[in-house]
Design a protein around this motif. Structure first.
Motif, PDB file in Angstrom:
ATOM      1  N   ALA A   1       0.816  -1.217   0.000  1.00 46.49           N
ATOM      2  CA  ALA A   1       0.000   0.000   0.000  1.00 46.49           C
ATOM      3  C   ALA A   1       0.846   1.262   0.000  1.00 46.49           C
ATOM      4  N   GLY A   2       2.174   1.111   0.008  1.00 44.23           N
ATOM      5  CA  GLY A   2       3.056   2.262  -0.065  1.00 44.23           C
ATOM      6  C   GLY A   2       3.307   2.949   1.258  1.00 44.23           C
ATOM      7  N   SER A   3       3.076   2.246   2.361  1.00 45.15           N
ATOM      8  CA  SER A   3       3.291   2.869   3.667  1.00 45.15           C
ATOM      9  C   SER A   3       4.774   3.075   3.936  1.00 45.15           C
ATOM     10  N   PRO A   4       5.190   4.259   4.416  1.00 46.24           N
ATOM     11  CA  PRO A   4       6.608   4.498   4.713  1.00 46.24           C
ATOM     12  C   PRO A   4       7.069   3.761   5.955  1.00 46.24           C
ATOM     13  N   THR A   5       6.133   3.448   6.863  1.00 47.92           N
ATOM     14  CA  THR A   5       6.439   2.668   8.059  1.00 47.92           C
ATOM     15  C   THR A   5       5.248   1.766   8.371  1.00 47.92           C
ATOM     16  N   VAL A   6       5.515   0.700   9.119  1.00 47.97           N
ATOM     17  CA  VAL A   6       4.466  -0.188   9.602  1.00 47.97           C
ATOM     18  C   VAL A   6       4.689  -0.371  11.096  1.00 47.97           C
ATOM     19  N   ASP A   7       3.691  -0.014  11.891  1.00 49.13           N
ATOM     20  CA  ASP A   7       3.807  -0.092  13.346  1.00 49.13           C
ATOM     21  C   ASP A   7       2.919  -1.228  13.861  1.00 49.13           C
ATOM     22  N   VAL A   8       3.551  -2.215  14.484  1.00 50.83           N
ATOM     23  CA  VAL A   8       2.836  -3.318  15.114  1.00 50.83           C
ATOM     24  C   VAL A   8       2.927  -3.124  16.624  1.00 50.83           C
ATOM     25  N   TRP A   9       1.787  -3.144  17.320  1.00 56.32           N
ATOM     26  CA  TRP A   9       1.816  -2.957  18.764  1.00 56.32           C
ATOM     27  C   TRP A   9       0.701  -3.737  19.431  1.00 56.32           C
ATOM     28  N   THR A  10       0.892  -4.011  20.716  1.00 52.28           N
ATOM     29  CA  THR A  10      -0.038  -4.847  21.451  1.00 52.28           C
ATOM     30  C   THR A  10      -0.436  -4.171  22.755  1.00 52.28           C
ATOM     31  N   GLU A  11      -1.612  -4.555  23.259  1.00 50.32           N
ATOM     32  CA  GLU A  11      -2.052  -4.059  24.570  1.00 50.32           C
ATOM     33  C   GLU A  11      -2.954  -5.098  25.224  1.00 50.32           C
ATOM     34  N   TYR A  12      -2.947  -5.094  26.549  1.00 53.04           N
ATOM     35  CA  TYR A  12      -3.798  -5.998  27.321  1.00 53.04           C
ATOM     36  C   TYR A  12      -4.774  -5.169  28.139  1.00 53.04           C
ATOM     37  N   ILE A  13      -6.070  -5.446  27.956  1.00 51.51           N
ATOM     38  CA  ILE A  13      -7.127  -4.718  28.658  1.00 51.51           C
ATOM     39  C   ILE A  13      -7.733  -5.657  29.686  1.00 51.51           C
ATOM     40  N   GLU A  14      -7.569  -5.349  30.953  1.00 53.55           N
ATOM     41  CA  GLU A  14      -8.051  -6.225  32.012  1.00 53.55           C
ATOM     42  C   GLU A  14      -9.582  -6.319  32.001  1.00 53.55           C
ATOM     43  N   GLY A  15     -10.080  -7.516  32.301  1.00 53.46           N
ATOM     44  CA  GLY A  15     -11.512  -7.737  32.381  1.00 53.46           C
ATOM     45  C   GLY A  15     -11.967  -7.863  33.819  1.00 53.46           C
ATOM     46  N   ASP A  16     -13.210  -8.263  33.998  1.00 53.11           N
ATOM     47  CA  ASP A  16     -13.760  -8.407  35.343  1.00 53.11           C
ATOM     48  C   ASP A  16     -13.256  -9.661  36.048  1.00 53.11           C
ATOM     49  N   GLY A  17     -12.895 -10.691  35.283  1.00 49.77           N
ATOM     50  CA  GLY A  17     -12.448 -11.946  35.859  1.00 49.77           C
ATOM     51  C   GLY A  17     -10.989 -12.229  35.583  1.00 49.77           C
ATOM     52  N   HIS A  18     -10.691 -13.525  35.424  1.00 51.92           N
ATOM     53  CA  HIS A  18      -9.313 -13.967  35.210  1.00 51.92           C
ATOM     54  C   HIS A  18      -8.791 -13.538  33.844  1.00 51.92           C
ATOM     55  N   GLU A  19      -9.673 -13.501  32.834  1.00 52.85           N
ATOM     56  CA  GLU A  19      -9.253 -13.174  31.475  1.00 52.85           C
ATOM     57  C   GLU A  19      -9.628 -11.741  31.115  1.00 52.85           C
ATOM     58  N   GLY A  20      -8.861 -11.193  30.203  1.00 49.84           N
ATOM     59  CA  GLY A  20      -9.141  -9.863  29.701  1.00 49.84           C
ATOM     60  C   GLY A  20      -9.196  -9.882  28.184  1.00 49.84           C
ATOM     61  N   THR A  21      -9.010  -8.720  27.576  1.00 45.78           N
ATOM     62  CA  THR A  21      -9.010  -8.579  26.120  1.00 45.78           C
ATOM     63  C   THR A  21      -7.601  -8.290  25.636  1.00 45.78           C
ATOM     64  N   ILE A  22      -7.162  -9.057  24.666  1.00 46.89           N
ATOM     65  CA  ILE A  22      -5.856  -8.857  24.035  1.00 46.89           C
ATOM     66  C   ILE A  22      -6.089  -8.169  22.699  1.00 46.89           C
ATOM     67  N   ALA A  23      -5.459  -7.031  22.491  1.00 46.93           N
ATOM     68  CA  ALA A  23      -5.611  -6.276  21.244  1.00 46.93           C
ATOM     69  C   ALA A  23      -4.274  -6.239  20.520  1.00 46.93           C
ATOM     70  N   LEU A  24      -4.262  -6.718  19.289  1.00 45.74           N
ATOM     71  CA  LEU A  24      -3.063  -6.767  18.462  1.00 45.74           C
ATOM     72  C   LEU A  24      -3.262  -5.814  17.285  1.00 45.74           C
ATOM     73  N   HIS A  25      -2.400  -4.825  17.163  1.00 46.94           N
ATOM     74  CA  HIS A  25      -2.589  -3.745  16.194  1.00 46.94           C
ATOM     75  C   HIS A  25      -1.527  -3.780  15.089  1.00 46.94           C
ATOM     76  N   VAL A  26      -1.963  -3.464  13.871  1.00 49.68           N
ATOM     77  CA  VAL A  26      -1.047  -3.209  12.750  1.00 49.68           C
ATOM     78  C   VAL A  26      -1.498  -1.912  12.098  1.00 49.68           C
ATOM     79  N   ASP A  27      -0.675  -0.872  12.201  1.00 50.58           N
ATOM     80  CA  ASP A  27      -1.008   0.446  11.659  1.00 50.58           C
ATOM     81  C   ASP A  27      -0.087   0.771  10.492  1.00 50.58           C
ATOM     82  N   ASP A  28      -0.679   1.199   9.393  1.00 52.49           N
ATOM     83  CA  ASP A  28       0.151   1.693   8.291  1.00 52.49           C
ATOM     84  C   ASP A  28      -0.359   3.045   7.825  1.00 52.49           C
ATOM     85  N   TYR A  29       0.414   3.680   6.966  1.00 49.80           N
ATOM     86  CA  TYR A  29       0.128   5.039   6.513  1.00 49.80           C
ATOM     87  C   TYR A  29       0.188   5.092   4.987  1.00 49.80           C
TER      88      TYR A  29
END
Length: 260
Positions: A50-78
């Motif tokens: 797509a012609g992006s000059p950079t590609v940024d891959v990043w991750t985050e963990y969002i805690e939930g009410d119990g033992h498990e939470g939400t895992i978010a895996l990101h790929v951003d391009d420009y």
């Protein structure tokens, strides 16, 4: 406060249904990858196309009410992004790809995005823009999708893959994604970065540059460049053989016969 990525109340403008046949085709496509994390190679490849000059891959963990939470895996391009026609004709239609006749592109079969389903995601969110159009697409767990028009401009394409899991699964994914990027993208012509924004050990987030110089360890290193092809060779007791397309790994092994 954690937001539910599958909540599209009063936001839908278009809905697609993934039938049994399409799901079977997706299953056949994603099982070709030896690891589900290889989808990040495919997404980076699409961003480069797509012609992006950079590609940024990043991750985050969002805690939930119990033992498990939400895992978010990101790929951003420009890069050049997508308009509605591309979303309808290429992204959400299996085997459709505008890159099929363009030999300067790496991926020709439109499976880059489909490979993300190898992770069995809870949802996949896409935000993209092109030619003054800005869109959000949401793929649900059953692979059906909804899309809506956005009022806020979006540069390039941002993909977020949502998974459920605990901190141990999150940590395994962080380590696996970074390792995958180093294997497939270390010599990419385009800058690729990786960042764990919620380290489980409490350390400060660190943005890592994946790219390494295109060179070898060994004696008598020789570099030859000719008509778009670059060859680097050196003597070593433990040689490594690699082939790359625009710096992305096609094959890499310590056994020369395996390459052939």
């Amino acid at each position: 406060m954690a937001e539910d990525p599958t909540d599209t109340t009063d936001a839908q403008t278009s809905t697609g249904d993934a039938g049994d046949t399409d799901n079977a085709v997706v299953d056949n496509l994603v099982t070709q990858f030896s690891s589900p994390l290889h989808c990040f190679r495919e997404l980076v490849q699409n961003s480069i196309d797509a012609g992006s000059p950079t590609v940024d891959v990043w991750t985050e963990y969002i805690e939930g009410d119990g033992h498990e939470g939400t895992i978010a895996l990101h790929v951003d391009d420009y890069g050049e992004g997508m308009d509605e026609a591309i979303i309808d004709d290429d992204l959400t239609r299996l085997f459709a790809s505008s890159k099929e006749q363009d030999l300067t592109k790496i991926g020709q079969f439109g499976i880059g995005f489909v490979s993300t389903f190898a992770l069995d995601p809870e949802a996949i969110l896409i935000e993209t823009g092109r030619s003054g159009e800005y869109w959000e697409g949401l793929f649900h767990e059953d692979r059906s999708f909804t899309k809506k028009k956005l009022d806020v401009p979006v540069e390039g394409t941002q993909i977020t893959i949502f998974l459920s899991g605990d901190v141990h699964r999150y940590n395994d994914l962080v380590e696996g994604i970074e390792k995958t990027l180093h294997h497939w993208c270390s010599h990419s012509d385009t800058e690729v970065t990786f960042e764990d924004r919620t380290p489980v050990d409490g350390s400060s987030p660190e943005r890592i540059r994946i790219n390494d110089p295109f060179e070898l360890e060994g004696e008598c290193q020789t570099t030859i460049s000719h008509e778009g092809t670059k060859i680097v060779a050196a003597y070593s007791e433990n040689p490594i053989y690699g082939f790359y397309n625009r710096g992305l790994t096609l094959a890499r092994t310590k056994t020369g016969d395996e390459v052939l």
